[in-house]
Design a protein around this motif. Structure first.
Motif, PDB file in Angstrom:
ATOM      1  N   VAL A 201       1.345  -1.217  -0.182  1.00 29.38           N
ATOM      2  CA  VAL A 201       0.087   0.612  -0.328  1.00 29.38           C
ATOM      3  C   VAL A 201       0.606   1.237  -0.268  1.00 29.38           C
ATOM      4  O   VAL A 201       2.123   1.208   0.016  1.00 29.38           O
ATOM      5  CB  VAL A 201      -0.825   0.438   1.292  1.00 29.38           C
ATOM      6  CG1 VAL A 201      -1.987  -1.243   1.236  1.00 29.38           C
ATOM      7  CG2 VAL A 201      -0.495  -0.263   3.211  1.00 29.38           C
ATOM      8  N   ASN A 205      -2.204   4.746   3.373  1.00 25.58           N
ATOM      9  CA  ASN A 205      -3.521   3.019   3.680  1.00 25.58           C
ATOM     10  C   ASN A 205      -2.274   2.960   4.639  1.00 25.58           C
ATOM     11  O   ASN A 205      -2.829   1.621   4.977  1.00 25.58           O
ATOM     12  CB  ASN A 205      -3.871   2.926   2.572  1.00 25.58           C
ATOM     13  CG  ASN A 205      -4.897   3.035   1.743  1.00 25.58           C
ATOM     14  OD1 ASN A 205      -5.538   3.758   2.165  1.00 25.58           O
ATOM     15  ND2 ASN A 205      -4.631   4.147   0.456  1.00 25.58           N
ATOM     16  N   VAL A 215      -6.985  -3.333   3.400  1.00 23.81           N
ATOM     17  CA  VAL A 215      -7.840  -2.329   2.824  1.00 23.81           C
ATOM     18  C   VAL A 215      -8.841  -3.107   2.046  1.00 23.81           C
ATOM     19  O   VAL A 215      -8.934  -4.853   2.774  1.00 23.81           O
ATOM     20  CB  VAL A 215      -6.991  -1.769   1.638  1.00 23.81           C
ATOM     21  CG1 VAL A 215      -5.776  -0.866   2.021  1.00 23.81           C
ATOM     22  CG2 VAL A 215      -6.402  -2.909   1.129  1.00 23.81           C
ATOM     23  N   PHE A 219      -9.124  -0.281  -3.621  1.00 27.70           N
ATOM     24  CA  PHE A 219      -7.912   0.631  -2.484  1.00 27.70           C
ATOM     25  C   PHE A 219      -6.717  -0.059  -4.009  1.00 27.70           C
ATOM     26  O   PHE A 219      -6.751  -0.037  -4.557  1.00 27.70           O
ATOM     27  CB  PHE A 219      -7.550  -0.120  -1.980  1.00 27.70           C
ATOM     28  CG  PHE A 219      -6.159   0.336  -1.928  1.00 27.70           C
ATOM     29  CD1 PHE A 219      -5.622   1.183  -1.502  1.00 27.70           C
ATOM     30  CD2 PHE A 219      -4.945  -0.680  -2.148  1.00 27.70           C
ATOM     31  CE1 PHE A 219      -4.051   2.297  -1.814  1.00 27.70           C
ATOM     32  CE2 PHE A 219      -4.154  -1.176  -2.286  1.00 27.70           C
ATOM     33  CZ  PHE A 219      -3.117   0.198  -2.050  1.00 27.70           C
ATOM     34  N   SER A 222      -8.538   1.556  -7.476  1.00 27.17           N
ATOM     35  CA  SER A 222      -8.581   2.578  -7.687  1.00 27.17           C
ATOM     36  C   SER A 222      -6.678   3.166  -8.138  1.00 27.17           C
ATOM     37  O   SER A 222      -6.789   4.166  -8.023  1.00 27.17           O
ATOM     38  CB  SER A 222      -9.218   3.827  -6.461  1.00 27.17           C
ATOM     39  OG  SER A 222      -8.216   3.201  -5.063  1.00 27.17           O
ATOM     40  N   VAL A 223      -5.978   2.070  -7.466  1.00 23.80           N
ATOM     41  CA  VAL A 223      -4.515   2.740  -7.148  1.00 23.80           C
ATOM     42  C   VAL A 223      -4.141   2.935  -8.732  1.00 23.80           C
ATOM     43  O   VAL A 223      -4.352   2.419  -9.872  1.00 23.80           O
ATOM     44  CB  VAL A 223      -3.953   1.327  -6.150  1.00 23.80           C
ATOM     45  CG1 VAL A 223      -3.919   0.758  -7.337  1.00 23.80           C
ATOM     46  CG2 VAL A 223      -2.249   1.900  -6.124  1.00 23.80           C
ATOM     47  N   SER A 227      -0.853   7.130  -6.962  1.00 22.63           N
ATOM     48  CA  SER A 227      -1.123   7.125  -4.875  1.00 22.63           C
ATOM     49  C   SER A 227       0.459   7.012  -5.066  1.00 22.63           C
ATOM     50  O   SER A 227       1.652   7.437  -6.073  1.00 22.63           O
ATOM     51  CB  SER A 227      -1.178   5.458  -5.619  1.00 22.63           C
ATOM     52  OG  SER A 227      -2.803   5.257  -6.387  1.00 22.63           O
TER      53      SER A 227
END
Length: 271
Positions: A201, A205, A215, A219, A222-223, A227
């Protein structure tokens, strides 16, 4: 006769001198005061090109050294996940299933993380024995354990405290870690080599390694390039078969979702 001999000898000596010495040769630098004087002033001129060239070489080497260091850190990060994968599988061999994502008390309050449960399989049995599992991870009784830094849980490229972890599981109803329930390897019918267990992460996060927080699927979906992950171009994941690999931001959403589910009969292909 003696006088004639002396004169002839001197003539012979002069002839030998003329034959062995070049009368028109320039004096050697060692004996020429003019040459010595000129040479003593020439060395600063050499610095005019030596110093810039040296600086240029150093400037060219610095990016290479940074790339080498980052490559080493990326390798270490991958090795951390391999250690975690081995610990998870050793836990599975002992209990017949992977650990739950977290444990809870009688009221359903989260107590401890899967990362705490696998400590004995990371050669951290003494640390494991110090923890009171009947109390929350951040209870004062567990304060000493919480101060411990575990390199296996922290990417060397990640910013922030070394007591924070770079590695979390994906918690969800159809993932390897549904919550308080435990999954067996036989439950992963999509194939262990096609299913994610642990993901790396970003700093936003990241949590304390003892924290029972991870998570959700969003997550992973969307990364992207914006990020704050530790490596350029993507992140590491640990698959259910224990294999760690680097995946890029360009991975399609459909593939990402398929990698998180354990029994959706998804078609993934190469990734």
């Amino acid at each position: 006769d003696d006088g004639c001999y002396i004169v002839s000898q001197r003539i012979a000596d002069n002839r030998e001198t003329l034959m062995t010495e070049n009368l028109y040769a320039s004096p050697s630098p060692e004996n020429d005061p003019v040459a010595l004087k000129a040479g003593s002033k020439s060395w600063p001129l050499h610095l005019l090109w030596i110093v810039p060239v040296g600086c240029l070489v150093i400037a060219l080497m610095l990016p290479c050294q940074r790339r080498v260091r980052e490559a080493g850190k990326r390798t270490q990060c991958k090795n951390n996940l391999k250690q975690i994968g081995l610990a998870l599988h050793n836990y599975h061999d002992t209990y017949g299933a992977f650990p739950p994502a977290y444990t809870v008390d009688a009221d359903g309050k989260r107590l401890h993380s899967w990362r705490t449960l696998i400590l004995p399989y990371l050669d951290q049995a003494p640390l494991y024995d110090k923890i009171d599992f009947s109390k929350p991870w951040d209870d004062p009784v567990n304060a000493e354990a919480a101060k411990t830094q575990l390199h296996a849980y922290h990417c060397p490229s990640a910013p922030g405290s070394s007591t924070n972890t770079s590695y979390v599981v994906v918690v969800g109803a159809n993932t390897c870690f549904p919550g308080t329930d435990s999954r067996a390897i036989s439950d992963i019918t999509d194939g262990a080599s096609n299913t994610i267990m642990v993901v790396e992460v970003d700093s936003e996060n990241s949590v304390h390694w003892m924290s029972p927080m991870d998570v959700e699927e969003q997550f992973v979906l969307s990364v992207g390039p914006k990020s704050k992950v530790s490596h350029t171009g993507g992140l590491h994941v640990l698959l259910a078969d224990g294999y760690a690999r680097f995946v890029s931001y360009g991975l399609a959403q459909k593939v990402r979702h398929a990698l998180m589910t354990i029994n959706a009969a998804d078609t993934i292909g190469d990734f």
